[in-house]
Design a protein around this motif. Structure first.
Motif: not given
Lengths: 271, 241
Positions: A108-112, A175-180, A195-198, A221-229
């Motif tokens: 499955g895939m979830v986008f920005q 989270r709805l998209v993740i549930a889907r 989570a970059s738009a949240l 997970l792909v992220t620009h936020n290093m603290q998130q990684a």
């Protein structure tokens, strides 16, 4: 933490291997080009099952390209060519027997940006299920409740399941998209900057969700936020200009990286 | 991956470079002050200089104030910059080092207090030779540990770690001599006990210098060598960068 076997030759990109019983995805000498322009160069790494693996790196380093390759999203673009293998649970995803729709159910895939469909909350989660199989309503309701609960959204939406999904906040929509995605019981969940738009609180909820989902599936997970990684992942891969520079346990990568280029990137130094 | 002493000045954010540079500078200033405190306390004891002993005792406040200031700076860097890798190790090493330096400052005060007590003694003071000998040894350790910190020199740091075992041996041997003095002449017990406290304080200074040296290895190599036997460490992994 699984015990990875590190290669010791520092002149080569360090590779972390996992024994077959722990390995979910294995990427082997993968190269990929957009209209002849190389985007990924000879990547080899394996991704452990029931763990969170993060891809980090500057814009254009190929991390999203790599993520998309894992569920064959590049098939839609004729200009893309690739060589090398991606093996999911022992099966080459480009193999002749592979059904791409089934592959995308398993991966499955979830986008920005959250992309709920213009329908009710309930119908959003039921959408993939309906495509996949006919189920008695009772059984379908159970799966929808399970998916929304797993995505930590059930308590917030259980009284308004038939309202439009567009009434939800950005974090709830994600989270709805993740549930889907969860409703069709995937083996792997790919998250591209989820989570970059949240806002920060919604971000923390998504991160908490990622941690909790580990017991169910494998997350990338792909992220620009290093603290998130650093906060959510068990393993981190650092990519730069289409190459895998360093891959290893997140704790090690963020306290004592092996290579200067990784150190420079994660500490914000001039490269 | 090993780092060098200019590693922390290459960030895109110049402000961040400056903040980390200040941490190092302030730590070195604190180290210099503490080194002088130990030197003055021992001099005051050996020469019977009560004014100097009082000054050492009073200066301990400055050491404590520096610890609070540097800890505060570290907290700010952690909160605002969320440092990673070598930057994180620098902040952690500085926090740990200020704690050890502050304790060395306390030991210097103890020596100064005992110097004041001993200055009132009318009889000959035994054990000053041992104090002079061990103090020279631990002061060198402290100086080397601080130099290793300033230069990110793990070879010198490992030398300090090994020296600590010698100091421990010298301390045990000095204690045995002092016991003999007490048994020979019961009137010397009070002054010998004071000297024993001084030696104990010096031995602790050596332990803290050893800790500082271990933080240098952590900072440069990312290796935590606390609680490990220095003889069992891989000499290759600890080679100077």
């Amino acid at each position: 933490m699984l015990a990875p076997l590190h290669s010791v030759n520092t002149s080569q990109p360090p590779v972390t291997h996992f024994p077959p019983e722990h390995c979910c995805l294995s990427i082997d000498h993968l190269s990929l080009a957009y209209a002849g322009k190389e985007a990924l160069r000879d990547l080899t790494l394996s991704i452990p099952r029931h763990r969170v693996t993060a891809f980090i790196g500057p814009s254009g380093c190929g991390k999203s390209t790599l993520l998309r390759a894992i569920n064959r999203l590049h098939d839609l673009n004729e200009a893309v060519s690739h060589s090398g293998q991606i093996v999911l649970e022992g099966q080459d995803i480009h193999g002749p027997q592979v059904n791409v729709t089934e592959l995308r159910r398993r991966v499955g895939m979830v986008f920005q940006t959250p992309n709920p469909f213009p329908m009710s909350i309930y119908e959003n989660v039921a959408f993939g299920l309906r495509l996949q199989q006919r189920l008695p309503k009772r059984k379908r309701d159970d799966i929808i409740e399970w998916a929304l609960t797993s995505a930590a959204l059930w308590d917030e939406v259980k009284d308004r399941l038939h309202r439009s999904a567009w009434q939800l906040s950005g974090g709830q929509q994600q989270r709805l998209v993740i549930a889907r995605t969860l409703a069709v019981k995937p083996d792997v969940l790919l998250l591209d900057e989820p989570a970059s738009a949240l806002d920060p609180i919604s971000t923390l909820k998504i991160e908490e969700l990622i941690r909790n989902l580990k017991s169910e599936l494998t997350l990338v997970l792909v992220t620009h936020n290093m603290q998130q990684a650093a906060r959510v992942s068990d393993y981190t891969a650092f990519l730069h200009q289409g190459e895998l520079i360093e891959y290893g346990p997140t704790d090690q990568l963020f306290t004592n990286p092996r290579l200067q280029r990784t150190e420079n990137y994660i500490t914000g130094r001039v490269t | 991956m090993d780092i060098t002493s200019d590693t922390h000045s290459q960030h895109i954010s110049r402000q961040f470079n400056q903040e980390l540079e200040e941490l190092k500078t302030h730590l070195m200033a604190m180290g210099g002050l503490v080194e002088k405190q130990v030197q003055d306390a021992v001099f005051a004891l050996l020469e019977g200089d009560t004014r100097l002993a009082e000054q050492v005792r009073d200066n301990d406040r400055q050491v404590n104030a520096l610890q609070l200031q540097i800890d505060d700076e570290c907290t700010r860097v952690l909160a605002r910059r969320q440092p990673a890798a070598s930057d994180l190790r620098l902040v952690l090493a500085v926090i740990r080092a200020t704690s050890d330096l502050e304790r060395i400052g306390d030991e210097a005060s103890k020596i100064a207090r005992n110097a004041l007590l001993l200055s009132e003694s009318t009889s000959t003071i035994r054990g000053l030779v041992e104090v002079r000998h061990i103090s020279e040894h631990v002061r060198k350790m402290l100086r080397d540990a601080l130099t290793a910190f300033a230069r990110f020199d793990t070879d010198l740091a490992m030398q300090v770690v090994r020296e600590d075992e010698l100091v421990d041996d010298e301390y045990s041997s000095a204690m045995r001599s002092l016991m003999t003095f007490m048994m020979e002449d019961s009137r010397s017990i009070t002054s010998v006990l004071s000297i024993m406290w001084v030696l104990r304080a010096l031995e602790r200074v050596g332990d803290h210098a050893d800790n500082l040296a271990e933080y240098v290895v952590y900072l440069v190599k990312g290796l935590d060598i606390r609680h490990s036997d220095p003889d069992n460490l891989d000499p290759q992994g600890l080679k100077k960068p």
